[in-house]
Structures are given as structure tokens and as C-alpha cells.
Scaffold this motif. Sequence first.
Motif, PDB file in Angstrom:
ATOM      1  N   GLY A  23      46.904  73.776 -11.089  1.00 36.05           N
ATOM      2  CA  GLY A  23      45.479  73.814 -11.412  1.00 36.05           C
ATOM      3  C   GLY A  23      44.899  75.203 -11.586  1.00 36.05           C
ATOM      4  N   PHE A  24      45.715  76.247 -11.411  1.00 36.67           N
ATOM      5  CA  PHE A  24      45.246  77.618 -11.632  1.00 36.67           C
ATOM      6  C   PHE A  24      45.402  77.968 -13.113  1.00 36.67           C
ATOM      7  CE2 PHE A  24      46.524  77.779  -7.112  1.00 36.67           C
ATOM      8  CZ  PHE A  24      45.314  78.209  -6.565  1.00 36.67           C
ATOM      9  N   ASP A  25      44.319  78.421 -13.718  1.00 38.76           N
ATOM     10  CA  ASP A  25      44.340  78.661 -15.162  1.00 38.76           C
ATOM     11  C   ASP A  25      44.315  80.158 -15.466  1.00 38.76           C
ATOM     12  OD1 ASP A  25      44.229  78.527 -17.865  1.00 38.76           O
ATOM     13  OD2 ASP A  25      42.436  77.270 -17.975  1.00 38.76           O
ATOM     14  N   LYS A  56      61.281  78.843 -10.609  1.00 37.67           N
ATOM     15  CA  LYS A  56      61.093  79.095  -9.184  1.00 37.67           C
ATOM     16  C   LYS A  56      59.664  78.781  -8.744  1.00 37.67           C
ATOM     17  CE  LYS A  56      62.345  82.484  -5.638  1.00 37.67           C
ATOM     18  NZ  LYS A  56      62.892  83.841  -5.379  1.00 37.67           N
ATOM     19  N   VAL A  57      58.687  79.166  -9.559  1.00 34.60           N
ATOM     20  CA  VAL A  57      57.279  78.930  -9.221  1.00 34.60           C
ATOM     21  C   VAL A  57      56.965  77.437  -9.151  1.00 34.60           C
ATOM     22  CG1 VAL A  57      54.952  79.055 -10.221  1.00 34.60           C
ATOM     23  CG2 VAL A  57      56.296  81.123  -9.987  1.00 34.60           C
ATOM     24  N   LEU A  58      57.508  76.666 -10.097  1.00 34.79           N
ATOM     25  CA  LEU A  58      57.182  75.243 -10.148  1.00 34.79           C
ATOM     26  C   LEU A  58      57.895  74.423  -9.075  1.00 34.79           C
ATOM     27  CD1 LEU A  58      57.076  74.584 -14.016  1.00 34.79           C
ATOM     28  CD2 LEU A  58      55.172  74.975 -12.447  1.00 34.79           C
ATOM     29  N   HIS A  59      59.042  74.907  -8.605  1.00 36.66           N
ATOM     30  CA  HIS A  59      59.816  74.138  -7.629  1.00 36.66           C
ATOM     31  C   HIS A  59      59.685  74.648  -6.196  1.00 36.66           C
ATOM     32  CE1 HIS A  59      61.958  71.479 -10.442  1.00 36.66           C
ATOM     33  NE2 HIS A  59      61.878  72.490 -11.283  1.00 36.66           N
ATOM     34  N   HIS A  60      59.075  75.823  -6.030  1.00 35.64           N
ATOM     35  CA  HIS A  60      58.962  76.405  -4.688  1.00 35.64           C
ATOM     36  C   HIS A  60      57.522  76.876  -4.468  1.00 35.64           C
ATOM     37  CE1 HIS A  60      63.353  76.335  -4.199  1.00 35.64           C
ATOM     38  NE2 HIS A  60      63.407  76.756  -5.454  1.00 35.64           N
ATOM     39  N   PRO A  61      56.700  76.081  -3.779  1.00 35.42           N
ATOM     40  CA  PRO A  61      55.288  76.435  -3.573  1.00 35.42           C
ATOM     41  C   PRO A  61      55.086  77.797  -2.918  1.00 35.42           C
ATOM     42  CG  PRO A  61      55.675  74.144  -2.973  1.00 35.42           C
ATOM     43  CD  PRO A  61      57.031  74.754  -3.245  1.00 35.42           C
ATOM     44  N   GLU A  62      56.032  78.200  -2.055  1.00 36.33           N
ATOM     45  CA  GLU A  62      55.876  79.507  -1.411  1.00 36.33           C
ATOM     46  C   GLU A  62      55.999  80.640  -2.436  1.00 36.33           C
ATOM     47  OE1 GLU A  62      60.228  78.347  -1.085  1.00 36.33           O
ATOM     48  OE2 GLU A  62      58.282  77.365  -0.874  1.00 36.33           O
ATOM     49  N   CYS A  63      56.767  80.414  -3.493  1.00 33.03           N
ATOM     50  CA  CYS A  63      56.847  81.395  -4.584  1.00 33.03           C
ATOM     51  C   CYS A  63      55.527  81.433  -5.344  1.00 33.03           C
ATOM     52  CB  CYS A  63      58.003  81.055  -5.526  1.00 33.03           C
ATOM     53  SG  CYS A  63      58.176  82.205  -6.915  1.00 33.03           S
ATOM     54  N   GLU A  65      52.619  80.944  -4.060  1.00 37.98           N
ATOM     55  CA  GLU A  65      51.688  81.712  -3.228  1.00 37.98           C
ATOM     56  C   GLU A  65      51.868  83.204  -3.466  1.00 37.98           C
ATOM     57  OE1 GLU A  65      51.841  80.700   0.884  1.00 37.98           O
ATOM     58  OE2 GLU A  65      51.516  78.559   0.541  1.00 37.98           O
ATOM     59  N   ARG A  66      53.127  83.651  -3.529  1.00 38.79           N
ATOM     60  CA  ARG A  66      53.392  85.063  -3.796  1.00 38.79           C
ATOM     61  C   ARG A  66      52.939  85.437  -5.208  1.00 38.79           C
ATOM     62  NH1 ARG A  66      58.229  83.528  -1.160  1.00 38.79           N
ATOM     63  NH2 ARG A  66      59.407  83.488  -3.128  1.00 38.79           N
ATOM     64  N   PHE A  67      53.164  84.523  -6.150  1.00 39.89           N
ATOM     65  CA  PHE A  67      52.745  84.747  -7.532  1.00 39.89           C
ATOM     66  C   PHE A  67      51.234  84.945  -7.601  1.00 39.89           C
ATOM     67  CE2 PHE A  67      51.175  83.261 -11.603  1.00 39.89           C
ATOM     68  CZ  PHE A  67      52.056  83.803 -12.526  1.00 39.89           C
ATOM     69  N   LEU A  68      50.498  84.085  -6.917  1.00 38.87           N
ATOM     70  CA  LEU A  68      49.044  84.147  -6.938  1.00 38.87           C
ATOM     71  C   LEU A  68      48.535  85.450  -6.335  1.00 38.87           C
ATOM     72  CD1 LEU A  68      46.527  82.525  -7.708  1.00 38.87           C
ATOM     73  CD2 LEU A  68      46.556  81.520  -5.421  1.00 38.87           C
ATOM     74  N   CYS A  69      49.144  85.861  -5.235  1.00 39.96           N
ATOM     75  CA  CYS A  69      48.735  87.122  -4.597  1.00 39.96           C
ATOM     76  C   CYS A  69      49.007  88.314  -5.503  1.00 39.96           C
ATOM     77  CB  CYS A  69      49.464  87.305  -3.265  1.00 39.96           C
ATOM     78  SG  CYS A  69      48.879  86.219  -1.970  1.00 39.96           S
ATOM     79  N   SER A  70      50.129  88.281  -6.193  1.00 38.63           N
ATOM     80  CA  SER A  70      50.507  89.399  -7.051  1.00 38.63           C
ATOM     81  C   SER A  70      49.711  89.422  -8.349  1.00 38.63           C
ATOM     82  CB  SER A  70      52.004  89.329  -7.381  1.00 38.63           C
ATOM     83  OG  SER A  70      52.784  89.390  -6.214  1.00 38.63           O
ATOM     84  N   ASN A 139      41.837  83.568  -4.906  1.00 41.06           N
ATOM     85  CA  ASN A 139      42.945  83.802  -3.978  1.00 41.06           C
ATOM     86  C   ASN A 139      42.505  83.541  -2.540  1.00 41.06           C
ATOM     87  OD1 ASN A 139      44.964  84.939  -2.347  1.00 41.06           O
ATOM     88  ND2 ASN A 139      45.501  86.460  -3.888  1.00 41.06           N
ATOM     89  N   GLU A 140      43.065  82.490  -1.942  1.00 38.57           N
ATOM     90  CA  GLU A 140      42.667  82.095  -0.590  1.00 38.57           C
ATOM     91  C   GLU A 140      43.062  83.135   0.454  1.00 38.57           C
ATOM     92  OE1 GLU A 140      42.585  77.935   1.987  1.00 38.57           O
ATOM     93  OE2 GLU A 140      43.916  78.138   0.271  1.00 38.57           O
ATOM     94  N   MET A 141      44.154  83.844   0.226  1.00 37.26           N
ATOM     95  CA  MET A 141      44.619  84.823   1.207  1.00 37.26           C
ATOM     96  C   MET A 141      43.680  86.026   1.296  1.00 37.26           C
ATOM     97  SD  MET A 141      48.774  84.730   0.841  1.00 37.26           S
ATOM     98  CE  MET A 141      48.994  85.766   2.284  1.00 37.26           C
ATOM     99  N   VAL A 142      43.182  86.492   0.144  1.00 35.33           N
ATOM    100  CA  VAL A 142      42.259  87.632   0.198  1.00 35.33           C
ATOM    101  C   VAL A 142      40.908  87.206   0.770  1.00 35.33           C
ATOM    102  CG1 VAL A 142      43.400  88.847  -1.701  1.00 35.33           C
ATOM    103  CG2 VAL A 142      41.410  87.421  -2.196  1.00 35.33           C
TER     104      VAL A 142
END
Length: 274
Positions: A23-25, A56-63, A65-70, A139-142
Motif C-alpha cells: 500500500g506504499f506508493d 526479497k521485499v515482497l517475501h520478507h516484511p522485515e526487508c 521495513e528496512r526498505f521504507l526506512c532507507s 515512516n512509522e519508525m521515524v
Amino acid sequence: MLKEQLEDIEIQLLLEGIHRYYGFDFRNYALASIKRRIWNIIRAEGLTTISGLQEKVLHHPECMERFLCSLSVNVTTMFRDPNFFLTFRQKVVPILRTYPFIRIWHAGCSTGEEVYSLAILLHEEGLYHRCRLYATDINEMVLKKAKAGIYPLDAMQDYTQQYLQAGGKKAFSEYYTAAYDHAIFSSCLKENMVFSQHNLATDNSFNEFHIIFCRNVLIYFNKILQERVINLFHESLVPFGILGLGRQETLRFTPHERDYEELEGGEKLYRRIR
């Protein structure tokens, strides 16, 4: 040329997959900027191709999260561009004194330094008690960092200088407590803040505001997304409300150019006039 075309296709597929699944555009982010950051993420993940990152992004949610932060840009400081805040103090504060209650939206607030900057300014002008600051970011982390209001202590010297240049009236150290290597900002500054996740690319208006700040965010969007966001802000501003943009951003050559007047040349503070 064919290699560049293939790279662009891979990026489009990656961003389309993220949009459909998470859902992130990011599809209308400026291509040159997003391409650089995607390749930085690929190297950080130990990969070699954009397609590999997509898998990797589509199959690993933790990836993801890193993608979104970066991918989201989180570069900000307190009282960034001090003249902007000085102009706000001189030109906008007198207008705000006429309002019984003031709603302010910081769109793309990142880690929150500018939210606290404005809270300090409004506190010094005797207006903070009748303000509500809505701070949003994709970004929820920031957002968690912004809500905590804890920043590196070694940044306070620079922040103090910028605070003074912005017309600060007190000792800047009055607003935080030093603890080890961090500065913890006063809880009284957080009382009128609301932090929430919001995606400028897909989400709609959620209130009517007297002030909207979105500084140094639009420069990462292409023209289509820039116009969408500016229209969103226009829908969200009260008549004669104030829109604050970053130094490299402008309302010129947008459909809403004639709907605003600039309060002070060069400082990117615009008042909605229709």
C-alpha cells in the motif's frame, strides 16, 4: 540505452509490487532520486539486481521495513533555515494572534525536529496553549523518534545557533534536559502534539488547518505527485491559511499558483487568498 530501459522497467515493477502488496506508493517519486536510493538499498542487502530486491521485499516484511526506512528521506534539523522561522515569527504570528484556536499540520515531519522548533517558537509568543500540532510521516519508525523527542546532545550547539538566528528569546538549553549523550526535550512541548502515519501519495485530507508545513519533501516527487500534494494542502487550508515550503520548493507553475500570495520574498511562506 537498452540497459537503462531495463533498469527503469525493473524499478517500475518493484514500486508497483510494493504499492499493490503493502500500500506504499512511491511510483511518482522523482526517478533519478529514487533510483540512487534503490541501488544503495540493493548494496546494503547484499544483492546485485533490482529484481532480486523485489523478490526479497515482497517475501520478507522485515526487508520491507528496512526498505521504507532507507527510501524515506529523514534529513532535518531544528530551526532549519533560521530566516524562515524568523519570518514566521514576524509575519505569521501576528495573524495567529487573531485566532481562538490554531491547527497546524507538519506533513513529512521525519524525526520531528521542526515540530519541536515551531512548538518552542509558539510557546515564546504565548500561543502554544491554543495550538494543536499534527505531525505526520509515511515512516512509522521515524514517527516514534519524533514522539520521543530525544536527539543527540552534540547537535545542540548548532541548534542553539539556529534558534538564536530564528529570533529565539531564551536560553535554548531551557527546553531540554541533558542525559548521557542525548537531549530530552521538555514534556510540556509534547502536550499539544499528535503524531500519526500519513502517506502524501495516497491519503486524503483529515482536518482543516490554519498552518501547513511541508518543507523539503516535494523536491523528491515528480510533477504529477507534486500537484496532487499541493491540491491536498489547498483542500486542507482554511481561507487565508499559511503554507510553508522548503527553500527549493515553489507554487509557481502549479494549478494553484494564483491562489496564494507570498508573505516575504524568498522565504516560501504563502497565504491562501482564494
